[in-house]
Design a protein around this motif. Structure first.
Motif, short mmCIF file in Angstrom:
data_model
loop_
_atom_site.label_atom_id
_atom_site.label_comp_id
_atom_site.label_asym_id
_atom_site.label_seq_id
_atom_site.Cartn_x
_atom_site.Cartn_y
_atom_site.Cartn_z
N GLY A 156 -16.05 4.66 -10.73
CA GLY A 156 -16.86 3.46 -10.27
C GLY A 156 -18.48 3.98 -10.05
N THR A 157 -18.67 5.18 -10.18
CA THR A 157 -19.97 5.68 -10.20
C THR A 157 -20.31 6.20 -11.63
N LEU A 158 -19.30 6.81 -11.97
CA LEU A 158 -19.81 7.21 -13.49
C LEU A 158 -19.92 6.12 -14.45
N TYR A 159 -19.06 5.12 -14.58
CA TYR A 159 -19.18 4.38 -15.66
C TYR A 159 -20.22 3.32 -15.74
N PRO A 160 -20.86 2.86 -14.44
CA PRO A 160 -22.06 2.27 -14.54
C PRO A 160 -23.25 3.08 -15.14
N CYS A 161 -23.33 4.45 -14.75
CA CYS A 161 -24.05 5.27 -15.31
C CYS A 161 -24.09 5.37 -16.81
N LEU A 162 -23.09 5.38 -17.23
CA LEU A 162 -22.73 5.58 -18.66
C LEU A 162 -23.18 4.10 -19.42
N LYS A 163 -22.85 3.11 -18.84
CA LYS A 163 -23.34 1.86 -19.47
C LYS A 163 -24.95 1.81 -19.17
N THR A 164 -25.59 2.47 -18.53
CA THR A 164 -26.94 2.22 -18.39
C THR A 164 -27.77 3.21 -19.35
N LEU A 165 -27.19 4.28 -19.74
CA LEU A 165 -27.53 5.38 -20.86
C LEU A 165 -27.28 4.50 -22.02
N VAL A 166 -26.27 3.85 -22.15
CA VAL A 166 -25.89 3.31 -23.66
C VAL A 166 -26.97 2.05 -23.72
N ALA A 167 -27.17 1.24 -22.78
CA ALA A 167 -28.13 0.18 -22.79
C ALA A 167 -29.56 0.88 -23.21
#
Length: 235
Positions: free
Chosen positions: A43-54
């Motif tokens: 729940g902490t990692l995937y929002p970070c990954l989505k931000t980096l993709v965006a």
């Protein structure tokens, strides 16, 4: 962006610079390679990954599920259609813009890079960091700890008579942890300086200096592990 989320983004970019990974593989590497991320969730990692993709620093690619995914003990097998869409099958790859952004972060040597958690993340990627930047980070960290040690000694001198034996030992333990890290930093700084001087005085030093940012050049330490900057007793 909070300081901790910034550290996580830095660490994710650094690990993905080495090779593309699944989210599960990333979490495993963050847990095992970087002690500051011993306990954090998807729940902490995937929002970070989505931000980096965006931001255009990562891209998502389809891939096979990792062989070491957590077992689903006690559950019925998921339908094939469900497995096909599992998030674990996404591979994250660093883009050219992401690599450039990470290199900019590596060159940063402000006070944040000397703090406990950020320093641990920076040190984990020293092999990818230019030698002069490594020196500034190490010297900044040492200066920060020397200031902390001076305050701890002054505080202990003022309160020594009011402390019970156990609290006094805890205070001493904290001071010893900081002193140990300062000694460790002194050794690292001396190694960096010695390596630089050797390259300058040896034949072909110019070619060697061109690769200085890619190799740490630090001596192997037997039976000694680096102090954990995230250790609460050292704060």
């Amino acid at each position: 962006m909070s300081r901790r989320s910034g550290i996580l983004e830095f660490a994710v970019l650094g690990l993905l610079r080495e090779s593309p990974m699944h989210g599960y593989e990333l979490r495993k590497r963050l847990n095992t390679s970087l002690g500051i991320f011993r306990a954090f969730s998807y729940g902490t990692l995937y929002p970070c990954l989505k931000t980096l993709v965006a931001n255009g620093w990562l891209i998502e690619e389809p891939g096979t599920a990792p062989a070491d995914l957590p077992p689903t003990t006690g559950r019925a097998p998921a339908p094939a259609s469900s497995l096909a869409g599992r998030r674990a099958k996404i591979v994250y790859r660093l883009t050219a813009e992401g690599k450039e952004h990470f290199e900019e972060l590596l060159s940063h040597t402000g006070p944040d890079s000397w703090e406990d958690e950020h320093f641990a993340a920076r040190f984990a990627f020293f092999s990818q960091t230019e030698r002069e930047v490594r020196m500034r980070v190490l010297e900044g960290r040492r200066s920060r700890l020397e200031e902390r040690l001076e305050k701890m000694r002054a505080s202990l001198a003022r309160t020594r008579e009011r402390l019970d034996d156990y609290t006094l030992e805890l205070q001493r333990h904290g001071m010893e942890s900081v002193e140990r890290e300062v000694r460790w930093l002194n050794e690292l700084i001396e190694s960096e300086r010695s390596g630089r001087d050797q390259r300058r005085s040896s034949p072909g030093s110019e070619a060697q200096q061109n690769t200085a940012g890619e190799t740490g050049g630090l001596p192997r330490r037997r039976g000694d592990s680096p102090p954990d900057p995230s250790d609460d007793t050292a704060k």
